[in-house]
Design a protein around this motif. Sequence first.
Motif, PDB file in Angstrom:
ATOM      1  N   LEU A  40      31.561 -35.600 -35.121  1.00 57.57           N
ATOM      2  CA  LEU A  40      32.312 -34.564 -34.418  1.00 57.57           C
ATOM      3  C   LEU A  40      31.752 -33.179 -34.719  1.00 57.57           C
ATOM      4  O   LEU A  40      31.637 -32.326 -33.833  1.00 57.57           O
ATOM      5  N   GLN A  41      31.371 -32.968 -35.986  1.00 56.43           N
ATOM      6  CA  GLN A  41      30.782 -31.679 -36.346  1.00 56.43           C
ATOM      7  C   GLN A  41      29.443 -31.478 -35.626  1.00 56.43           C
ATOM      8  O   GLN A  41      29.150 -30.390 -35.120  1.00 56.43           O
ATOM      9  N   SER A  42      28.657 -32.551 -35.576  1.00 63.17           N
ATOM     10  CA  SER A  42      27.357 -32.470 -34.883  1.00 63.17           C
ATOM     11  C   SER A  42      27.548 -32.206 -33.399  1.00 63.17           C
ATOM     12  O   SER A  42      26.796 -31.439 -32.783  1.00 63.17           O
ATOM     13  N   ALA A  43      28.571 -32.849 -32.808  1.00 61.59           N
ATOM     14  CA  ALA A  43      28.854 -32.642 -31.385  1.00 61.59           C
ATOM     15  C   ALA A  43      29.189 -31.175 -31.114  1.00 61.59           C
ATOM     16  O   ALA A  43      28.673 -30.565 -30.168  1.00 61.59           O
ATOM     17  N   GLN A  44      30.037 -30.580 -31.963  1.00 58.18           N
ATOM     18  CA  GLN A  44      30.417 -29.183 -31.765  1.00 58.18           C
ATOM     19  C   GLN A  44      29.212 -28.254 -31.961  1.00 58.18           C
ATOM     20  O   GLN A  44      29.035 -27.282 -31.225  1.00 58.18           O
ATOM     21  N   LEU A  47      27.073 -28.434 -28.933  1.00 62.92           N
ATOM     22  CA  LEU A  47      27.679 -27.698 -27.823  1.00 62.92           C
ATOM     23  C   LEU A  47      27.352 -26.212 -27.923  1.00 62.92           C
ATOM     24  O   LEU A  47      27.033 -25.557 -26.923  1.00 62.92           O
ATOM     25  N   LEU A  48      27.422 -25.664 -29.137  1.00 62.19           N
ATOM     26  CA  LEU A  48      27.098 -24.261 -29.329  1.00 62.19           C
ATOM     27  C   LEU A  48      25.644 -23.979 -28.972  1.00 62.19           C
ATOM     28  O   LEU A  48      25.309 -22.887 -28.498  1.00 62.19           O
ATOM     29  N   GLN A  49      24.776 -24.977 -29.208  1.00 62.84           N
ATOM     30  CA  GLN A  49      23.349 -24.842 -28.891  1.00 62.84           C
ATOM     31  C   GLN A  49      23.048 -25.220 -27.436  1.00 62.84           C
ATOM     32  O   GLN A  49      21.892 -25.214 -27.015  1.00 62.84           O
ATOM     33  N   GLN A  50      24.108 -25.584 -26.673  1.00 64.83           N
ATOM     34  CA  GLN A  50      23.988 -26.036 -25.277  1.00 64.83           C
ATOM     35  C   GLN A  50      23.098 -27.277 -25.149  1.00 64.83           C
ATOM     36  O   GLN A  50      22.452 -27.491 -24.129  1.00 64.83           O
TER      37      GLN A  50
END
Length: 846
Positions: A40-44, A47-50
């Motif tokens: 979940l942390q990696s997913a977020q 997302l920030l890195q698009q």
Amino acid sequence: MPNSGSSNSNGAAVKGKRSRRRSRAPREDPARNELVSNSLQSAQHCLLQQDHGTAFVHFLLALNLAPALKDLARESFRFTLLKWADELDGVGRIQELFDCYEQALELFPKDEVIVNSMGEHLFRMGFRDEAAAHFYKALKLKPDFPEAKENFYRVANWLVERWHFLMLNDNGRNRKYQLAIQRAVQDGCRSVLDIGTGTGILGMCAKKAGAREVYACELSKTMYELACEVVTANDMADSIKILHKKSLEMEIPRDIPHRVSLVVTETVDAGLLGEGIVESLIHAWKHLLLPPPNSEDVPVSIPSRTGRVIPAGATVFAMAVECPEIRRHHRLCVRAVGGLDLAAAGPIRGPVKCSGDADESSEPYTTERLSRLPGGFTALTEPCRVMSINFNNPQELEGLCLREAAQLRVPLIKDGDVDALAVWFQLHLDQENSISTGPDEDTCWEQAIYPVPSHYSVKCTDELLVEVSCRDAYLRVSCTGVTSGSQTPHMDEAASAEVPSNPELELCSALAGLQTDHELPAQPFLLECSEIALLNNANYHECFQEALAKLFSFFQSRQSEVIEESGSSLGPLYVLDVSEGFSVLSLMAARLAPVRAYSSVEKQQHQALLRLLARENGVRVDALEFWLGHVEDDSAVLQRPDSEKLWSAIMLDCVEICGLLRQNLMEKATFARCLLEDGGRIFPERIVIHGVLVESDTLLQESAVQGTEPTLGFNIAPFINQFTVPVHVFLDLSTLECTRLSAPAEMFVLDLMDSSKNYSCRDVRVRVNASGRVTAIPFWYHIYLDSDIFVSTFRPDSHWKQVAVILQHPLVVSAGDWVRLCVSFHKSSISMTAVREERKEETAVH
């Protein structure tokens, strides 16, 4: 009491045991929990890195390992999926795209947003049936989901075309088919195949008439499923076998056990042969039907072993007409628009080419309801019979496409300009029942229109030369010339010009030579009918010319001030035209001021035509550019011209030809505003929607099946009416059969330059000036280019049509009443509800 104590003790023990089971916590798995948390942390982080693809993978892993987190992560997962899907779509990785949606739907099978989004991708790729199923499912999951509603309404027009409603409401047509089928069954045709069954009405007529076996086939998945529902509701599911396939693919005994004695079909269009009836009947006679009565295979003593077709045949009629409305959609009628000389382009014509030597990809005709054409038409000849077909003669059908083109001489009865040949037919169901699709009939049919590609005048003493052929199984009817007394047949050169087999390639080659030579191209430029109508819309271009001139005057005066103050120039203005299809607005801008004009036209032929017009109108070569060559994909078409510049003007195409607002219009406007330089403008700056209350049985007939009476008592309406849409498109209000119950009123305003002025819902009070039933609210747009200049989509020369909201329940009103409309706007959809306000005296009585 030992027994009681024993009982209580056992009960307590059982109760305690159950309590311990309920309170036991699930076994913790630290490694699993850590993996979920890290994912979940990696997913977020992704997302920030698009990095939406990697984020999607991490979300999938975490939610599959920990389903309990699905509700918490739903919004982020949706966002990631939609972004990643758009990226995959953009680079053509279609299989991966749909794999992602399938994985997402395994996690969230009842998520209406995901279901709807998958439908949108399916629809863009041409899978309309599958897309409609997803939109329909999304609506079932959430009936008030506006995006799914809008999508379903748009796709419903593709899946169940509006003529289905008109046809089923045509009681005369239905009754004549029923009588012909009854007679055939009574004559011994007890096994029936309904080709292209649609809703199944003809197959049900056969069963009701006493047919022993009834089979039906339907290619459209939507119509196939609809027909299955209809026959079930009419208690015929066990006696009518419906197949989801083309009749050309049917075989005996795989699909039906033996040859049938009767084929019924209405696979005909306005041009009679356009839905492939000849091909399907040839196949049926060879593989599915018993031999015809005159066949050598059938002994005279066994007439019951013969086959027949309903309809038995057809007679085709044609008539030359003069019609300004047809002319302006198929031929350039103006020499100049918006200050541009168009004569330099030479001949420009539409895609419809009906002559016998046309290539198979060209459209042989278009369709119109002659009785509803704005401005009407003038018949220049009497109706003449051009062809007859016997559908019960297999040899005649097989030879139809091999026939030599027939040459006819048709006397003129009036002076005038020939704009088109109008064609219709009489469908002979049997010896006693027939259906006419003529312009004077009260029928659900339109007429086929074969436009004449160039202007020429005729006298009432002339004869029109008409050629009729059926090459490639299309009926082609064309004017080849005119005879005047003993004179040689003649026709304008442009009318006989051939279309090159590869027009874009040949045009590019021809135009390459135009750099040194000013000859016109040998071949006509091809534009869509709507694009020709737009070019002929002089008012539209005059309004744009005036609005652009005002804006450029503002910028030029401001530049003069800058030059006086600093002595330096600000450079050229940048103008972007993102109109759909062919547009000359960029050229108009380039002629009015020193600007860099960017056009978003994509077709090579369109670009070639604009370059030619630019050169002949004195526009510098470097003043016109084609913007899609500068951007990576269509979604970036509004990006800035370079890192240092902003747009001075952006011209948005806001209204579809059918009368609907273009999808994502407001989102495009929001983005466009961010790319304007100080003082820059979006054209248009606002759109004002006007509407009127009407009573129109015609709109009701075209929008939904009206009960069981027109459908011969069969229960069809509830099933096909699932595909009714609240907004009727391609409406011509000027010729609509209706009673206007109010004056036009302003319904809604969309401001493209100032989003703070926009709203999502508005109440409008409209005064009723005539008694009746409000069945619909037609509306149109005033497209304001600036505060004073506007273009109306409801003018005789408009290339746009109008639309109408159909009320679910007609509203009974009297003159003097007030009707309160709640007008809502979501995305690009307008919806309306209507309530009659009670008069004060009525309220007092109650």
